[in-house]
Design a protein around this motif. Structure first.
Motif, short mmCIF file in Angstrom:
data_model
loop_
_atom_site.label_atom_id
_atom_site.label_comp_id
_atom_site.label_asym_id
_atom_site.label_seq_id
_atom_site.Cartn_x
_atom_site.Cartn_y
_atom_site.Cartn_z
N ASP A 92 0.90 -1.31 0.16
CA ASP A 92 0.12 0.04 0.08
C ASP A 92 0.83 1.18 0.11
O ASP A 92 0.41 2.24 -0.49
CB ASP A 92 -0.97 -0.05 1.13
N ASN A 93 1.97 1.40 0.58
CA ASN A 93 2.67 2.33 0.94
C ASN A 93 3.61 2.74 -0.20
O ASN A 93 4.60 3.61 -0.11
CB ASN A 93 3.63 2.38 2.14
N GLN A 94 3.60 2.09 -1.29
CA GLN A 94 4.56 2.44 -2.63
C GLN A 94 3.78 2.43 -3.74
O GLN A 94 4.35 2.86 -4.76
CB GLN A 94 5.68 1.36 -2.45
N ILE A 95 2.37 2.44 -3.63
CA ILE A 95 1.65 2.77 -4.79
C ILE A 95 1.41 4.20 -4.76
O ILE A 95 0.62 4.44 -3.91
CB ILE A 95 0.50 1.67 -5.12
#
Lengths: 274, 283
Positions: free
Chosen positions: B98-101
Protein backbone atom coordinates in the motif's frame (compact mmCIF):
# COMPACT_ATOMS: atom_id res chain seq x y z
CA UNK A 1 -24.15 10.60 6.40
CA UNK A 2 -20.65 10.54 4.88
CA UNK A 3 -21.87 8.20 2.18
CA UNK A 4 -24.56 10.68 1.12
CA UNK A 5 -22.16 13.43 0.15
CA UNK A 6 -21.78 13.25 -3.59
CA UNK A 7 -19.50 16.28 -3.80
CA UNK A 8 -16.06 14.88 -4.51
CA UNK A 9 -17.37 11.53 -5.69
CA UNK A 10 -16.84 10.31 -9.20
CA UNK A 11 -19.64 8.72 -11.18
CA UNK A 12 -18.15 6.67 -14.03
CA UNK A 13 -20.08 6.99 -17.28
CA UNK A 14 -19.31 7.44 -20.95
CA UNK A 15 -20.57 10.89 -21.82
CA UNK A 16 -19.42 14.01 -23.60
CA UNK A 17 -19.24 15.83 -20.24
CA UNK A 18 -16.97 13.14 -18.83
CA UNK A 19 -14.69 13.43 -21.81
CA UNK A 20 -14.20 17.19 -21.56
CA UNK A 21 -10.85 18.53 -20.47
CA UNK A 22 -10.81 19.04 -16.67
CA UNK A 23 -9.68 22.63 -17.16
CA UNK A 24 -12.80 23.35 -19.20
CA UNK A 25 -14.98 21.84 -16.52
CA UNK A 26 -13.34 23.80 -13.73
CA UNK A 27 -13.48 27.14 -15.55
CA UNK A 28 -17.03 26.62 -16.81
CA UNK A 29 -18.24 25.55 -13.37
CA UNK A 30 -16.73 28.71 -11.91
CA UNK A 31 -18.43 30.82 -14.57
CA UNK A 32 -21.72 29.08 -13.92
CA UNK A 33 -21.48 29.62 -10.17
CA UNK A 34 -20.74 33.31 -10.70
CA UNK A 35 -23.54 33.58 -13.25
CA UNK A 36 -26.04 32.48 -10.60
CA UNK A 37 -25.59 35.84 -8.92
CA UNK A 38 -25.80 37.99 -12.03
CA UNK A 39 -29.58 38.27 -12.36
CA UNK A 40 -32.72 38.70 -10.34
CA UNK A 41 -35.50 37.76 -12.70
CA UNK A 42 -37.67 34.81 -13.47
CA UNK A 43 -36.29 34.71 -17.00
CA UNK A 44 -32.78 34.40 -15.57
CA UNK A 45 -33.79 31.48 -13.38
CA UNK A 46 -35.47 29.79 -16.30
CA UNK A 47 -32.32 30.16 -18.35
CA UNK A 48 -29.92 28.76 -15.78
CA UNK A 49 -32.30 25.93 -14.94
CA UNK A 50 -32.46 24.93 -18.58
CA UNK A 51 -28.68 25.18 -18.91
CA UNK A 52 -28.13 22.99 -15.86
CA UNK A 53 -30.79 20.48 -16.95
CA UNK A 54 -29.21 20.12 -20.38
CA UNK A 55 -25.79 19.46 -18.86
CA UNK A 56 -27.18 16.91 -16.42
CA UNK A 57 -28.86 15.20 -19.36
CA UNK A 58 -25.64 15.21 -21.38
CA UNK A 59 -23.63 13.84 -18.46
CA UNK A 60 -25.83 10.70 -18.28
CA UNK A 61 -25.81 10.84 -14.50
CA UNK A 62 -29.13 9.70 -13.02
CA UNK A 63 -31.07 12.65 -11.60
CA UNK A 64 -31.67 10.71 -8.39
CA UNK A 65 -27.94 10.38 -7.80
CA UNK A 66 -27.54 14.15 -8.00
CA UNK A 67 -30.42 14.91 -5.64
CA UNK A 68 -28.90 12.48 -3.16
CA UNK A 69 -26.03 14.92 -2.88
CA UNK A 70 -28.44 17.58 -1.61
CA UNK A 71 -29.44 15.60 1.48
CA UNK A 72 -26.57 16.75 3.71
CA UNK A 73 -27.33 20.42 3.02
CA UNK A 74 -31.05 20.24 3.76
CA UNK A 75 -30.52 21.77 7.20
CA UNK A 76 -28.50 24.64 5.79
CA UNK A 77 -31.12 25.11 3.12
CA UNK A 78 -33.92 25.26 5.71
CA UNK A 79 -32.10 27.84 7.80
CA UNK A 80 -31.51 30.02 4.74
CA UNK A 81 -35.13 29.75 3.70
CA UNK A 82 -36.47 30.62 7.16
CA UNK A 83 -34.15 33.57 7.61
CA UNK A 84 -34.95 35.01 4.23
CA UNK A 85 -38.64 34.38 4.69
CA UNK A 86 -39.02 36.22 7.97
CA UNK A 87 -36.25 38.76 8.01
CA UNK A 88 -36.47 40.38 4.60
CA UNK A 89 -37.71 43.93 5.04
CA UNK A 90 -40.12 45.72 2.73
CA UNK A 91 -42.89 44.53 0.45
CA UNK A 92 -46.51 43.82 1.09
CA UNK A 93 -47.45 41.75 4.08
CA UNK A 94 -49.04 38.46 3.07
CA UNK A 95 -49.42 36.69 6.42
CA UNK A 96 -48.63 37.98 9.87
CA UNK A 97 -48.55 36.03 13.12
CA UNK A 98 -47.66 38.31 16.07
CA UNK A 99 -44.24 39.75 15.31
CA UNK A 100 -43.51 37.33 12.47
CA UNK A 101 -44.51 38.72 9.11
CA UNK A 102 -44.24 37.08 5.75
CA UNK A 103 -43.98 39.64 2.97
CA UNK A 104 -44.01 39.00 -0.75
CA UNK A 105 -40.44 40.31 -0.86
CA UNK A 106 -39.46 37.81 1.80
CA UNK A 107 -41.12 34.95 0.02
CA UNK A 108 -39.38 35.86 -3.19
CA UNK A 109 -36.00 36.28 -1.54
CA UNK A 110 -36.28 32.95 0.19
CA UNK A 111 -37.33 31.04 -2.91
CA UNK A 112 -34.58 32.69 -4.95
CA UNK A 113 -31.91 32.08 -2.33
CA UNK A 114 -32.97 28.46 -1.93
CA UNK A 115 -32.83 27.87 -5.66
CA UNK A 116 -29.43 29.51 -5.90
CA UNK A 117 -28.07 27.35 -3.14
CA UNK A 118 -29.40 24.18 -4.75
CA UNK A 119 -27.94 25.17 -8.12
CA UNK A 120 -24.59 25.98 -6.53
CA UNK A 121 -24.39 22.52 -5.01
CA UNK A 122 -25.70 20.69 -8.05
CA UNK A 123 -23.45 22.69 -10.39
CA UNK A 124 -20.28 22.01 -8.45
CA UNK A 125 -21.08 18.38 -7.70
CA UNK A 126 -21.71 17.89 -11.40
CA UNK A 127 -18.08 18.81 -11.99
CA UNK A 128 -16.71 16.33 -9.46
CA UNK A 129 -19.14 13.62 -10.53
CA UNK A 130 -17.91 13.74 -14.10
CA UNK A 131 -14.18 14.22 -13.42
CA UNK A 132 -11.82 11.71 -11.84
CA UNK A 133 -9.99 13.14 -8.84
CA UNK A 134 -6.74 12.78 -10.73
CA UNK A 135 -7.95 14.67 -13.75
CA UNK A 136 -9.23 17.32 -11.38
CA UNK A 137 -5.84 17.77 -9.73
CA UNK A 138 -4.19 17.84 -13.16
CA UNK A 139 -6.63 20.54 -14.21
CA UNK A 140 -6.02 22.59 -11.08
CA UNK A 141 -2.27 22.21 -11.48
CA UNK A 142 -2.35 23.39 -15.04
CA UNK A 143 -4.73 26.30 -14.31
CA UNK A 144 -2.64 27.50 -11.39
CA UNK A 145 0.66 27.17 -13.22
CA UNK A 146 1.01 30.95 -13.70
CA UNK A 147 1.30 31.20 -9.90
CA UNK A 148 4.64 29.40 -10.21
CA UNK A 149 6.09 32.78 -11.15
CA UNK A 150 5.35 34.13 -7.69
CA UNK A 151 6.96 31.04 -6.11
CA UNK A 152 3.78 29.10 -5.30
CA UNK A 153 4.73 25.40 -5.37
CA UNK A 154 1.86 24.46 -7.70
CA UNK A 155 3.17 21.02 -8.69
CA UNK A 156 3.81 20.02 -5.09
CA UNK A 157 0.33 21.11 -4.02
CA UNK A 158 -1.24 19.10 -6.84
CA UNK A 159 0.89 16.07 -5.95
CA UNK A 160 -0.17 16.35 -2.31
CA UNK A 161 -3.82 16.50 -3.33
CA UNK A 162 -3.63 13.42 -5.50
CA UNK A 163 -1.76 11.43 -2.85
CA UNK A 164 -4.31 12.49 -0.24
CA UNK A 165 -7.06 11.24 -2.53
CA UNK A 166 -5.29 7.92 -2.96
CA UNK A 167 -4.93 7.44 0.78
CA UNK A 168 -8.49 8.35 1.84
CA UNK A 169 -9.84 4.81 1.38
CA UNK A 170 -6.73 3.28 2.98
CA UNK A 171 -7.01 5.48 6.05
CA UNK A 172 -10.75 4.87 6.31
CA UNK A 173 -10.12 1.15 6.33
CA UNK A 174 -7.43 1.64 8.94
CA UNK A 175 -9.76 3.71 11.14
CA UNK A 176 -12.28 0.93 10.94
CA UNK A 177 -9.65 -1.62 11.93
CA UNK A 178 -8.44 0.45 14.89
CA UNK A 179 -12.02 1.05 16.05
CA UNK A 180 -12.72 -2.66 16.01
CA UNK A 181 -9.46 -3.35 17.83
CA UNK A 182 -10.34 -0.84 20.55
CA UNK A 183 -13.90 -2.15 20.84
CA UNK A 184 -12.45 -5.64 21.24
CA UNK A 185 -10.42 -4.27 24.14
CA UNK A 186 -13.58 -2.95 25.77
CA UNK A 187 -13.64 0.62 24.48
CA UNK A 188 -17.09 2.19 24.55
CA UNK A 189 -17.54 4.44 21.54
CA UNK A 190 -21.32 4.64 21.39
CA UNK A 191 -22.75 5.77 24.72
CA UNK A 192 -22.22 8.82 26.91
CA UNK A 193 -22.47 12.54 26.35
CA UNK A 194 -20.91 14.26 23.36
CA UNK A 195 -17.84 15.15 25.42
CA UNK A 196 -17.41 11.59 26.62
CA UNK A 197 -17.75 10.29 23.11
CA UNK A 198 -15.25 12.82 21.83
CA UNK A 199 -12.84 11.70 24.55
CA UNK A 200 -13.25 8.08 23.54
CA UNK A 201 -12.06 9.02 20.06
CA UNK A 202 -8.56 9.71 21.38
CA UNK A 203 -7.50 6.04 21.53
CA UNK A 204 -8.54 5.82 17.89
CA UNK A 205 -6.94 9.00 16.63
CA UNK A 206 -3.55 8.49 18.24
CA UNK A 207 -2.76 5.14 16.56
CA UNK A 208 -4.29 6.44 13.34
CA UNK A 209 -1.94 9.41 13.29
CA UNK A 210 1.08 7.30 14.15
CA UNK A 211 0.30 4.91 11.33
CA UNK A 212 -0.39 7.76 8.90
CA UNK A 213 3.03 9.23 9.62
CA UNK A 214 4.65 5.86 9.15
CA UNK A 215 2.89 5.46 5.84
CA UNK A 216 3.95 8.93 4.77
CA UNK A 217 7.53 8.07 5.57
CA UNK A 218 7.38 4.83 3.56
CA UNK A 219 5.69 6.55 0.66
CA UNK A 220 8.26 9.34 0.54
CA UNK A 221 10.99 6.72 0.39
CA UNK A 222 9.21 4.79 -2.36
CA UNK A 223 8.78 8.00 -4.36
CA UNK A 224 12.42 8.89 -4.01
CA UNK A 225 13.42 5.37 -5.00
CA UNK A 226 11.46 5.92 -8.19
CA UNK A 227 13.45 9.06 -8.94
CA UNK A 228 10.85 11.62 -7.87
CA UNK A 229 12.50 15.01 -7.55
CA UNK A 230 9.73 17.58 -7.79
CA UNK A 231 8.08 19.03 -10.86
CA UNK A 232 11.17 20.15 -12.78
CA UNK A 233 12.08 18.04 -15.77
CA UNK A 234 9.08 15.81 -15.27
CA UNK A 235 7.04 14.66 -18.25
CA UNK A 236 3.39 13.71 -18.19
CA UNK A 237 1.85 10.39 -19.05
CA UNK A 238 -1.50 12.04 -19.68
CA UNK A 239 -0.82 15.63 -20.71
CA UNK A 240 -3.85 17.90 -20.98
CA UNK A 241 -4.56 18.85 -24.58
CA UNK A 242 -7.54 20.93 -25.65
CA UNK A 243 -9.71 19.29 -28.32
CA UNK A 244 -12.44 20.78 -30.45
CA UNK A 245 -15.19 19.83 -28.03
CA UNK A 246 -13.39 21.72 -25.30
CA UNK A 247 -13.40 24.95 -27.30
CA UNK A 248 -17.07 24.39 -28.12
CA UNK A 249 -17.81 23.97 -24.40
CA UNK A 250 -16.01 27.24 -23.63
CA UNK A 251 -17.97 29.08 -26.32
CA UNK A 252 -21.31 27.69 -25.15
CA UNK A 253 -20.64 28.65 -21.54
CA UNK A 254 -19.53 32.16 -22.47
CA UNK A 255 -22.56 32.67 -24.72
CA UNK A 256 -24.75 31.49 -21.85
CA UNK A 257 -23.14 33.98 -19.49
CA UNK A 258 -23.56 36.87 -21.92
CA UNK A 259 -27.22 36.07 -22.51
CA UNK A 260 -27.76 35.81 -18.78
CA UNK A 261 -26.18 39.21 -18.12
CA UNK A 262 -28.27 40.75 -20.91
CA UNK A 263 -31.42 39.17 -19.49
CA UNK A 264 -30.52 40.44 -16.05
CA UNK A 265 -30.07 43.94 -17.40
CA UNK A 266 -32.97 44.33 -19.86
CA UNK A 267 -35.73 42.07 -18.64
CA UNK A 268 -37.62 44.03 -15.98
CA UNK A 269 -36.79 43.08 -12.44
CA UNK A 270 -40.32 43.01 -11.07
CA UNK A 271 -41.81 40.15 -13.05
CA UNK A 272 -43.30 37.96 -10.40
CA UNK A 273 -45.65 35.04 -10.65
CA UNK A 274 -47.80 35.94 -7.66
CA UNK B 1 31.97 -4.64 -14.80
CA UNK B 2 29.98 -5.98 -11.90
CA UNK B 3 26.44 -4.79 -11.39
CA UNK B 4 26.87 -4.06 -7.72
CA UNK B 5 30.04 -3.88 -5.71
CA UNK B 6 30.51 -2.84 -2.13
CA UNK B 7 33.86 -2.34 -0.52
CA UNK B 8 34.13 -2.51 3.29
CA UNK B 9 30.67 -0.97 3.54
CA UNK B 10 29.84 0.33 7.00
CA UNK B 11 26.64 2.06 7.97
CA UNK B 12 25.81 3.46 11.38
CA UNK B 13 22.51 4.78 12.64
CA UNK B 14 22.79 7.58 15.16
CA UNK B 15 21.19 6.92 18.53
CA UNK B 16 19.40 9.99 19.84
CA UNK B 17 18.27 10.88 23.35
CA UNK B 18 14.98 12.65 24.07
CA UNK B 19 16.33 16.07 23.15
CA UNK B 20 17.69 14.83 19.84
CA UNK B 21 21.37 14.83 20.81
CA UNK B 22 23.53 12.07 19.44
CA UNK B 23 24.44 9.73 22.28
CA UNK B 24 25.99 6.94 20.30
CA UNK B 25 25.82 4.95 17.14
CA UNK B 26 24.32 1.67 16.13
CA UNK B 27 26.24 -0.24 13.51
CA UNK B 28 23.69 -1.77 11.13
CA UNK B 29 26.17 -2.89 8.48
CA UNK B 30 29.68 -3.89 9.41
CA UNK B 31 32.35 -4.11 6.72
CA UNK B 32 30.36 -5.85 4.01
CA UNK B 33 32.12 -6.81 0.77
CA UNK B 34 29.67 -7.87 -1.87
CA UNK B 35 29.85 -8.32 -5.59
CA UNK B 36 26.93 -9.11 -7.85
CA UNK B 37 27.44 -9.91 -11.54
CA UNK B 38 24.90 -8.81 -14.19
CA UNK B 39 22.05 -11.31 -14.62
CA UNK B 40 22.60 -13.04 -11.30
CA UNK B 41 19.85 -13.87 -8.85
CA UNK B 42 21.21 -13.22 -5.40
CA UNK B 43 19.17 -13.84 -2.27
CA UNK B 44 20.02 -12.17 0.99
CA UNK B 45 18.72 -13.96 4.07
CA UNK B 46 18.74 -12.78 7.59
CA UNK B 47 16.76 -12.53 10.77
CA UNK B 48 15.17 -9.25 11.95
CA UNK B 49 17.84 -6.67 12.66
CA UNK B 50 20.50 -8.46 10.65
CA UNK B 51 21.02 -5.36 8.49
CA UNK B 52 19.59 -6.81 5.30
CA UNK B 53 17.06 -4.02 4.73
CA UNK B 54 19.66 -1.37 5.45
CA UNK B 55 21.88 -3.02 2.87
CA UNK B 56 19.03 -2.86 0.35
CA UNK B 57 18.63 0.86 0.92
CA UNK B 58 22.34 1.32 0.30
CA UNK B 59 21.97 -0.22 -3.15
CA UNK B 60 19.40 2.41 -4.13
CA UNK B 61 21.24 5.40 -2.62
CA UNK B 62 18.38 6.00 -0.17
CA UNK B 63 21.11 5.65 2.44
CA UNK B 64 24.76 6.35 1.74
CA UNK B 65 27.67 4.61 3.45
CA UNK B 66 29.16 5.93 6.68
CA UNK B 67 32.42 4.35 5.60
CA UNK B 68 33.42 2.33 2.57
CA UNK B 69 31.96 2.57 -0.92
CA UNK B 70 29.06 1.21 -2.94
CA UNK B 71 29.16 1.11 -6.74
CA UNK B 72 25.98 0.46 -8.69
CA UNK B 73 26.65 -0.16 -12.39
CA UNK B 74 30.02 1.42 -11.87
CA UNK B 75 28.69 4.57 -10.21
CA UNK B 76 29.66 5.55 -6.71
CA UNK B 77 26.50 6.18 -4.66
CA UNK B 78 28.25 8.75 -2.52
CA UNK B 79 28.51 11.27 -5.39
CA UNK B 80 25.37 13.43 -5.34
CA UNK B 81 25.31 13.77 -9.13
CA UNK B 82 25.06 9.97 -9.46
CA UNK B 83 21.99 9.55 -7.26
CA UNK B 84 19.35 9.57 -10.01
CA UNK B 85 21.34 7.29 -12.30
CA UNK B 86 21.83 4.87 -9.43
CA UNK B 87 18.13 4.88 -8.59
CA UNK B 88 17.25 4.34 -12.21
CA UNK B 89 19.63 1.40 -12.64
CA UNK B 90 18.71 -0.29 -9.35
CA UNK B 91 14.93 -0.26 -8.96
CA UNK B 92 13.52 -1.05 -5.57
CA UNK B 93 10.36 -2.86 -4.45
CA UNK B 94 9.41 -2.42 -0.80
CA UNK B 95 7.62 -4.54 1.74
CA UNK B 96 4.28 -2.79 2.18
CA UNK B 97 2.31 -2.85 -1.07
CA UNK B 98 0.00 0.00 0.00
CA UNK B 99 2.74 2.43 0.88
CA UNK B 100 4.57 2.35 -2.42
CA UNK B 101 1.76 2.83 -4.90
CA UNK B 102 1.43 6.50 -5.73
CA UNK B 103 -1.12 6.60 -8.54
CA UNK B 104 -4.88 6.31 -8.11
CA UNK B 105 -5.13 4.16 -11.24
CA UNK B 106 -2.86 1.18 -11.93
CA UNK B 107 -1.48 2.48 -15.22
CA UNK B 108 -0.80 5.93 -13.77
CA UNK B 109 1.21 4.39 -11.00
CA UNK B 110 3.33 2.42 -13.44
CA UNK B 111 3.87 5.64 -15.39
CA UNK B 112 5.11 7.49 -12.30
CA UNK B 113 8.74 6.39 -12.60
CA UNK B 114 9.14 7.18 -16.31
CA UNK B 115 7.41 10.54 -15.73
CA UNK B 116 10.05 11.39 -13.16
CA UNK B 117 12.80 10.41 -15.56
CA UNK B 118 11.47 12.85 -18.15
CA UNK B 119 10.57 10.17 -20.71
CA UNK B 120 8.43 11.55 -23.59
CA UNK B 121 4.68 10.88 -23.36
CA UNK B 122 4.42 8.32 -26.21
CA UNK B 123 7.27 6.31 -24.82
CA UNK B 124 5.73 6.33 -21.33
CA UNK B 125 2.64 4.67 -22.78
CA UNK B 126 4.63 1.93 -24.53
CA UNK B 127 6.68 1.32 -21.40
CA UNK B 128 3.60 1.15 -19.18
CA UNK B 129 1.90 -1.31 -21.48
CA UNK B 130 5.04 -3.42 -21.78
CA UNK B 131 5.68 -3.52 -18.03
CA UNK B 132 2.09 -4.38 -17.17
CA UNK B 133 2.16 -7.20 -19.70
CA UNK B 134 5.39 -8.53 -18.24
CA UNK B 135 3.88 -8.85 -14.77
CA UNK B 136 0.54 -10.07 -16.13
CA UNK B 137 -1.50 -7.14 -14.87
CA UNK B 138 -2.48 -5.57 -18.20
CA UNK B 139 -6.19 -6.34 -17.78
CA UNK B 140 -6.20 -4.34 -14.53
CA UNK B 141 -4.70 -1.20 -16.06
CA UNK B 142 -7.76 0.98 -15.43
CA UNK B 143 -8.47 -0.37 -11.93
CA UNK B 144 -7.92 1.43 -8.69
CA UNK B 145 -4.99 -0.07 -6.74
CA UNK B 146 -7.15 -0.10 -3.60
CA UNK B 147 -9.30 -2.86 -5.05
CA UNK B 148 -6.42 -5.23 -5.85
CA UNK B 149 -5.16 -8.06 -3.67
CA UNK B 150 -1.79 -7.80 -1.95
CA UNK B 151 -0.04 -9.96 -4.53
CA UNK B 152 -1.52 -7.95 -7.38
CA UNK B 153 -0.46 -4.68 -5.75
CA UNK B 154 3.05 -5.99 -5.38
CA UNK B 155 3.07 -6.99 -9.06
CA UNK B 156 1.97 -3.47 -9.96
CA UNK B 157 4.84 -2.15 -7.84
CA UNK B 158 7.23 -4.42 -9.75
CA UNK B 159 5.79 -3.14 -13.05
CA UNK B 160 6.35 0.40 -11.80
CA UNK B 161 10.00 -0.43 -11.24
CA UNK B 162 10.63 -2.21 -14.54
CA UNK B 163 8.99 0.66 -16.44
CA UNK B 164 12.10 2.62 -15.47
CA UNK B 165 14.18 0.00 -17.33
CA UNK B 166 16.58 -0.80 -14.51
CA UNK B 167 19.43 -3.28 -14.96
CA UNK B 168 18.85 -4.56 -11.47
CA UNK B 169 15.84 -4.97 -9.19
CA UNK B 170 16.19 -5.00 -5.44
CA UNK B 171 13.22 -6.55 -3.65
CA UNK B 172 13.13 -5.76 0.05
CA UNK B 173 10.97 -8.46 1.65
CA UNK B 174 8.33 -8.16 -1.07
CA UNK B 175 6.29 -11.06 0.27
CA UNK B 176 6.39 -10.38 4.00
CA UNK B 177 2.88 -8.94 4.12
CA UNK B 178 1.25 -11.30 1.65
CA UNK B 179 -0.77 -14.48 2.00
CA UNK B 180 0.70 -17.72 0.56
CA UNK B 181 -1.06 -17.24 -2.78
CA UNK B 182 0.15 -13.68 -3.14
CA UNK B 183 3.64 -14.81 -2.23
CA UNK B 184 3.67 -17.42 -4.98
CA UNK B 185 2.30 -14.89 -7.46
CA UNK B 186 5.08 -12.39 -6.73
CA UNK B 187 7.86 -14.98 -6.77
CA UNK B 188 6.64 -16.41 -10.06
CA UNK B 189 6.67 -12.90 -11.55
CA UNK B 190 10.20 -12.28 -10.34
CA UNK B 191 11.33 -15.63 -11.69
CA UNK B 192 9.84 -14.91 -15.12
CA UNK B 193 11.41 -11.48 -15.28
CA UNK B 194 14.76 -12.90 -14.49
CA UNK B 195 14.53 -15.59 -17.14
CA UNK B 196 13.04 -13.48 -19.92
CA UNK B 197 14.56 -10.08 -19.30
CA UNK B 198 17.89 -11.17 -17.81
CA UNK B 199 17.70 -8.51 -15.15
CA UNK B 200 19.81 -8.85 -12.05
CA UNK B 201 17.62 -9.68 -9.05
CA UNK B 202 18.50 -9.14 -5.44
CA UNK B 203 15.86 -10.68 -3.20
CA UNK B 204 15.91 -9.87 0.47
CA UNK B 205 13.80 -12.12 2.62
CA UNK B 206 13.60 -14.22 5.72
CA UNK B 207 11.65 -17.03 4.12
CA UNK B 208 14.12 -19.68 3.12
CA UNK B 209 11.71 -21.37 0.67
CA UNK B 210 11.94 -18.30 -1.55
CA UNK B 211 15.67 -18.50 -2.12
CA UNK B 212 15.76 -22.04 -3.52
CA UNK B 213 15.96 -20.78 -7.10
CA UNK B 214 18.74 -18.28 -6.42
CA UNK B 215 22.19 -18.48 -8.00
CA UNK B 216 23.75 -17.44 -4.75
CA UNK B 217 22.56 -17.12 -1.18
CA UNK B 218 24.05 -14.71 1.31
CA UNK B 219 23.21 -15.01 4.98
CA UNK B 220 23.58 -11.93 7.12
CA UNK B 221 23.71 -11.65 10.87
CA UNK B 222 24.40 -8.58 13.01
CA UNK B 223 25.45 -6.52 10.01
CA UNK B 224 27.96 -8.87 8.46
CA UNK B 225 27.91 -11.62 5.89
CA UNK B 226 28.22 -14.93 7.74
CA UNK B 227 27.51 -17.48 5.03
CA UNK B 228 27.68 -17.40 1.28
CA UNK B 229 27.23 -19.97 -1.48
CA UNK B 230 24.76 -21.84 -3.63
CA UNK B 231 21.40 -22.73 -2.04
CA UNK B 232 22.39 -26.40 -1.87
CA UNK B 233 25.62 -25.64 -0.04
CA UNK B 234 23.96 -23.23 2.36
CA UNK B 235 21.02 -25.50 3.15
CA UNK B 236 23.23 -28.44 3.97
CA UNK B 237 24.58 -26.47 6.94
CA UNK B 238 21.39 -26.84 8.98
CA UNK B 239 22.98 -26.39 12.42
CA UNK B 240 24.60 -23.13 11.41
CA UNK B 241 21.39 -21.77 9.92
CA UNK B 242 19.56 -22.55 13.13
CA UNK B 243 22.18 -20.60 15.01
CA UNK B 244 21.27 -17.52 12.92
CA UNK B 245 17.60 -18.09 13.77
CA UNK B 246 16.58 -18.95 10.23
CA UNK B 247 13.87 -21.45 9.48
CA UNK B 248 15.12 -24.25 7.29
CA UNK B 249 12.58 -25.53 4.70
CA UNK B 250 10.67 -28.52 6.05
CA UNK B 251 11.95 -30.94 3.40
CA UNK B 252 15.55 -29.96 4.13
CA UNK B 253 15.02 -30.28 7.85
CA UNK B 254 13.45 -33.72 7.52
CA UNK B 255 16.28 -34.89 5.27
CA UNK B 256 18.78 -33.56 7.79
CA UNK B 257 17.12 -35.34 10.71
CA UNK B 258 16.96 -38.58 8.71
CA UNK B 259 20.62 -38.26 7.82
CA UNK B 260 21.47 -37.87 11.49
CA UNK B 261 19.57 -41.06 12.22
CA UNK B 262 21.67 -42.87 9.62
CA UNK B 263 19.48 -42.80 6.51
CA UNK B 264 21.74 -42.34 3.52
CA UNK B 265 20.43 -39.22 1.78
CA UNK B 266 22.37 -36.77 -0.38
CA UNK B 267 23.22 -33.34 1.04
CA UNK B 268 21.30 -30.19 0.28
CA UNK B 269 17.78 -31.40 -0.43
CA UNK B 270 15.66 -28.29 -1.02
CA UNK B 271 12.18 -29.30 -2.08
CA UNK B 272 9.60 -31.93 -1.18
CA UNK B 273 9.90 -33.44 -4.67
CA UNK B 274 13.65 -33.86 -4.30
CA UNK B 275 13.18 -35.51 -0.93
CA UNK B 276 10.56 -37.90 -2.28
CA UNK B 277 12.88 -38.74 -5.18
CA UNK B 278 15.81 -39.40 -2.87
CA UNK B 279 13.72 -41.53 -0.50
CA UNK B 280 12.42 -43.66 -3.40
CA UNK B 281 16.00 -44.19 -4.59
CA UNK B 282 16.79 -45.84 -1.28
CA UNK B 283 14.91 -49.03 -2.03
Amino acid sequence: MIRDITIGQYYPADSIVHKLDPRVKIVCTMLYLISLFMFRSVAGYALCTVFLAVIIRLSKIPFKFITKGLKPIILLLMITLVFNLFFTSGGNVLVSVRILKITDEGLRASVYMGLRLVYLIVGSSLMTLTTTPNALTDGIESLLRPLNKIKVPVHEIAMMMSIALRFIPILLEETDKIMKAQIARGADLESGSIIERAKSMIPILVPLFVSAFRRANDLAMAMEARCYRGGDGRTKMKPLVYKRRDYVAYVITIVYCIILVLVGRYVPFKIWIF
Amino acid sequence: MSMIKTDKLIYEYAKLDDEGNVIGTNRAIDAVDLEVEPGQFVAILGHNGSGKSTLAKQLNAILTPTEGTVWVAGRNTKEPENIWDVRQSAGMVFQNPDNQIIGTVVEEDVGFGPENLGVPTDEIWTRVEESLKKVGMIEYRHHSPNKLSGGQKQRVAIAGVIAMRPQCIVLDEPTAMLDPNGRKEVLRTVEELRKKEKVTVILITHYMEEVVGADRVIVMDKGSIVMEGSPKRIFSRVEELKKYRLDVPQATLLAYELQKKGVKLPDGILSTEELVEALCQLN
